[in-house]
Design a protein around this motif. Structure first.
Motif, PDB file in Angstrom:
ATOM      1  N   ASP A   1       0.807  -1.208   0.000  1.00 43.15           N
ATOM      2  CA  ASP A   1       0.000   0.000   0.000  1.00 43.15           C
ATOM      3  C   ASP A   1       0.844   1.265   0.000  1.00 43.15           C
ATOM      4  OD1 ASP A   1      -2.260  -1.569   0.028  1.00 43.15           O
ATOM      5  OD2 ASP A   1      -2.458  -1.508   2.205  1.00 43.15           O
ATOM      6  N   VAL A   2       2.152   1.125   0.154  1.00 37.94           N
ATOM      7  CA  VAL A   2       3.068   2.260   0.141  1.00 37.94           C
ATOM      8  C   VAL A   2       3.731   2.312  -1.231  1.00 37.94           C
ATOM      9  CG1 VAL A   2       5.141   3.264   1.183  1.00 37.94           C
ATOM     10  CG2 VAL A   2       3.470   2.072   2.621  1.00 37.94           C
ATOM     11  N   ALA A   3       3.760   3.485  -1.810  1.00 39.89           N
ATOM     12  CA  ALA A   3       4.395   3.646  -3.118  1.00 39.89           C
ATOM     13  C   ALA A   3       5.890   3.336  -3.009  1.00 39.89           C
ATOM     14  CB  ALA A   3       4.188   5.075  -3.615  1.00 39.89           C
ATOM     15  N   ALA A   4       6.491   3.038  -4.149  1.00 42.48           N
ATOM     16  CA  ALA A   4       7.903   2.656  -4.191  1.00 42.48           C
ATOM     17  C   ALA A   4       8.809   3.786  -3.711  1.00 42.48           C
ATOM     18  CB  ALA A   4       8.282   2.274  -5.618  1.00 42.48           C
ATOM     19  N   TYR A   5       9.855   3.397  -2.995  1.00 43.25           N
ATOM     20  CA  TYR A   5      10.905   4.328  -2.565  1.00 43.25           C
ATOM     21  C   TYR A   5      12.137   3.494  -2.233  1.00 43.25           C
ATOM     22  CZ  TYR A   5       9.976   2.905   2.255  1.00 43.25           C
ATOM     23  OH  TYR A   5       9.813   2.172   3.400  1.00 43.25           O
ATOM     24  N   HIS A   6      13.269   4.156  -2.090  1.00 40.61           N
ATOM     25  CA  HIS A   6      14.504   3.494  -1.698  1.00 40.61           C
ATOM     26  C   HIS A   6      14.702   3.727  -0.204  1.00 40.61           C
ATOM     27  CE1 HIS A   6      15.540   3.023  -5.947  1.00 40.61           C
ATOM     28  NE2 HIS A   6      15.100   4.265  -6.094  1.00 40.61           N
ATOM     29  N   ALA A   7      15.036   2.680   0.524  1.00 44.45           N
ATOM     30  CA  ALA A   7      15.179   2.782   1.974  1.00 44.45           C
ATOM     31  C   ALA A   7      16.443   3.514   2.400  1.00 44.45           C
ATOM     32  CB  ALA A   7      15.148   1.390   2.589  1.00 44.45           C
ATOM     33  N   SER A   8      17.394   3.666   1.491  1.00 44.51           N
ATOM     34  CA  SER A   8      18.644   4.348   1.822  1.00 44.51           C
ATOM     35  C   SER A   8      19.102   5.154   0.611  1.00 44.51           C
ATOM     36  CB  SER A   8      19.704   3.322   2.221  1.00 44.51           C
ATOM     37  OG  SER A   8      19.924   2.406   1.170  1.00 44.51           O
ATOM     38  N   PRO A   9      20.070   6.060   0.809  1.00 42.57           N
ATOM     39  CA  PRO A   9      20.554   6.856  -0.328  1.00 42.57           C
ATOM     40  C   PRO A   9      21.232   5.963  -1.367  1.00 42.57           C
ATOM     41  CG  PRO A   9      21.667   7.495   1.725  1.00 42.57           C
ATOM     42  CD  PRO A   9      20.734   6.383   2.052  1.00 42.57           C
ATOM     43  N   PRO A  10      21.433   6.480  -2.565  1.00 40.27           N
ATOM     44  CA  PRO A  10      22.133   5.682  -3.580  1.00 40.27           C
ATOM     45  C   PRO A  10      23.528   5.294  -3.076  1.00 40.27           C
ATOM     46  CG  PRO A  10      21.328   7.751  -4.509  1.00 40.27           C
ATOM     47  CD  PRO A  10      21.088   7.809  -3.047  1.00 40.27           C
ATOM     48  N   LYS A  11      23.938   4.092  -3.430  1.00 42.63           N
ATOM     49  CA  LYS A  11      25.272   3.637  -3.051  1.00 42.63           C
ATOM     50  C   LYS A  11      26.322   4.379  -3.868  1.00 42.63           C
ATOM     51  CE  LYS A  11      23.669  -1.020  -1.902  1.00 42.63           C
ATOM     52  NZ  LYS A  11      22.259  -0.758  -1.993  1.00 42.63           N
TER      53      LYS A  11
ATOM     54  N   GLN B   1      14.691   8.766  -1.438  1.00 40.55           N
ATOM     55  CA  GLN B   1      14.220   7.904  -0.349  1.00 40.55           C
ATOM     56  C   GLN B   1      12.754   8.119   0.006  1.00 40.55           C
ATOM     57  OE1 GLN B   1      17.353   7.553   2.882  1.00 40.55           O
ATOM     58  NE2 GLN B   1      18.216   9.224   1.646  1.00 40.55           N
ATOM     59  N   LEU B   2      12.032   8.823  -0.861  1.00 44.58           N
ATOM     60  CA  LEU B   2      10.629   9.125  -0.573  1.00 44.58           C
ATOM     61  C   LEU B   2       9.699   8.499  -1.596  1.00 44.58           C
ATOM     62  CD1 LEU B   2      10.972  12.913   0.325  1.00 44.58           C
ATOM     63  CD2 LEU B   2      10.979  10.941   1.888  1.00 44.58           C
ATOM     64  N   PRO B   3       8.527   8.062  -1.148  1.00 48.93           N
ATOM     65  CA  PRO B   3       7.521   7.561  -2.086  1.00 48.93           C
ATOM     66  C   PRO B   3       6.795   8.715  -2.757  1.00 48.93           C
ATOM     67  CG  PRO B   3       6.649   7.508   0.127  1.00 48.93           C
ATOM     68  CD  PRO B   3       8.071   7.992   0.238  1.00 48.93           C
ATOM     69  N   CYS B   4       6.219   8.441  -3.887  1.00 46.85           N
ATOM     70  CA  CYS B   4       5.394   9.433  -4.559  1.00 46.85           C
ATOM     71  C   CYS B   4       3.944   8.958  -4.456  1.00 46.85           C
ATOM     72  CB  CYS B   4       5.807   9.607  -6.014  1.00 46.85           C
ATOM     73  SG  CYS B   4       4.785  10.838  -6.824  1.00 46.85           S
TER      74      CYS B   4
ATOM     75  N   SER C   1      10.863   6.014  -7.021  1.00 50.14           N
ATOM     76  CA  SER C   1      10.801   6.936  -5.880  1.00 50.14           C
ATOM     77  C   SER C   1      10.340   8.297  -6.385  1.00 50.14           C
ATOM     78  CB  SER C   1      12.172   7.073  -5.212  1.00 50.14           C
ATOM     79  OG  SER C   1      13.066   7.778  -6.048  1.00 50.14           O
ATOM     80  N   LEU C   2      10.236   9.253  -5.482  1.00 50.73           N
ATOM     81  CA  LEU C   2       9.876  10.614  -5.867  1.00 50.73           C
ATOM     82  C   LEU C   2      10.930  11.209  -6.796  1.00 50.73           C
ATOM     83  CD1 LEU C   2       7.941  13.029  -5.524  1.00 50.73           C
ATOM     84  CD2 LEU C   2       9.165  13.598  -3.411  1.00 50.73           C
TER      85      LEU C   2
END
Length: 150
Positions: free
Chosen positions: A32-42, A82-85, A97-98
């Motif tokens: 139910d949560v839009a896609a996002y990355h849990a951490s910054p880009p490697k 790191q944020l969902p849209c 992600s956003l």
């Protein structure tokens, strides 16, 4: 006249209830949560750039807030990564992600993306982490952002 077999009916009802209960156990609330990355880009991870420069002109950029939002996005790329849209462009456009919204002109036509980015920038200025900002987005706090006055 034949009597209904109570045992068969009871078993069928019990089986139906067990099936419904098992679906509830296996549903994933994260869906139910839009896609996002849990951490910054490697380090070294290829990330598409946010549109900038002469790309911020043309028929898609009709309102002053549109350019301003893209410029804000460019100031906080690892935060919006790191944020969902909440417009759910992850489903319709394959966004991750956003950040994805500002790699193209999608952010010009979607007020959800724009308000979330302004909200993220404001909260970043106050020292909030992407995780804290994400929770605010999920609570809908970004909806109060006025794109004509920020």
């Amino acid at each position: 006249m034949k009597k209904p077999n109570l045992w068969k009916w009871s078993f069928a009802i019990l089986l139906a209830l067990a099936t419904v209960a098992s679906y509830a156990q296996f549903s994933n609330p994260a869906d139910d949560v839009a896609a996002y990355h849990a951490s910054p880009p490697k380090p070294g991870e290829r990330v598409q750039p946010i549109l900038s420069g002469s790309a911020l002109s043309g028929s898609n950029f009709r309102f002053p807030w549109q350019v301003k939002v893209y410029k804000l996005a460019a100031k906080i790329p690892t935060v919006i990564w790191q944020l969902p849209c909440q417009c759910r462009c992850d489903r319709s456009l394959g966004h991750t992600s956003l950040h994805s919204c500002f790699e193209t002109t999608h952010g010009t036509s979607c007020s959800e993306c724009a308000r979330e980015t302004v909200y993220a920038w404001q909260k970043t200025q106050k020292g909030e982490t992407p995780a804290q900002i994400r929770l605010g987005i999920l609570r809908g706090e970004y909806t109060s952002v006025d794109l004509n006055n920020f």
